[in-house]
Design an enzyme around this catalytic site. Sequence first.
Site, PDB file in Angstrom:
ATOM      1  N   CYS A  32       7.502   3.605 -11.489  1.00  0.00           N
ATOM      2  CA  CYS A  32       8.829   3.050 -11.193  1.00  0.00           C
ATOM      3  C   CYS A  32       9.886   4.160 -11.157  1.00  0.00           C
ATOM      4  O   CYS A  32      10.170   4.790 -12.182  1.00  0.00           O
ATOM      5  CB  CYS A  32       9.167   2.010 -12.257  1.00  0.00           C
ATOM      6  SG  CYS A  32      10.868   1.468 -12.288  1.00  0.00           S
ATOM      7  N   CYS A  35      12.827   3.568 -13.474  1.00  0.00           N
ATOM      8  CA  CYS A  35      12.434   3.799 -14.872  1.00  0.00           C
ATOM      9  C   CYS A  35      12.453   5.289 -15.181  1.00  0.00           C
ATOM     10  O   CYS A  35      12.934   5.697 -16.245  1.00  0.00           O
ATOM     11  CB  CYS A  35      11.035   3.235 -15.128  1.00  0.00           C
ATOM     12  SG  CYS A  35      10.895   1.466 -14.830  1.00  0.00           S
TER      13      CYS A  35
END
Length: 105
Positions: A32, A35
């Site tokens: 991600c 993230c």
Amino acid sequence: MVVRHVEDAKQLTTLLSQTEQLVVVMYSAEWCTNCRMIRPHYYNLSEQMGNVVFVEVDVDDAESMARSAGITCMPTFHFFKRSAKMGEFSGTKRDKLERLLDELQ
């Protein structure tokens, strides 16, 4: 303080039930991009805020836990105090993360 990595619901439930202070859980994944953008800030906050317990859950390692927590996008942050969920938000807004940490502890 170091960010704790939790891999199953039982481990998280135990941590929440045994912790008096604010616990913030970041649901994330290695792949991600968002993230990866906020993770260094999250880890820095964990070093600065010794009165808050910081947890990270990799949704790929704990799929059923993420599903039962209602995670639909990442990163998502859940805030708990004495096992009660106090708030949540998704995204990479550092100021919002910091504001919620300040308000909820």
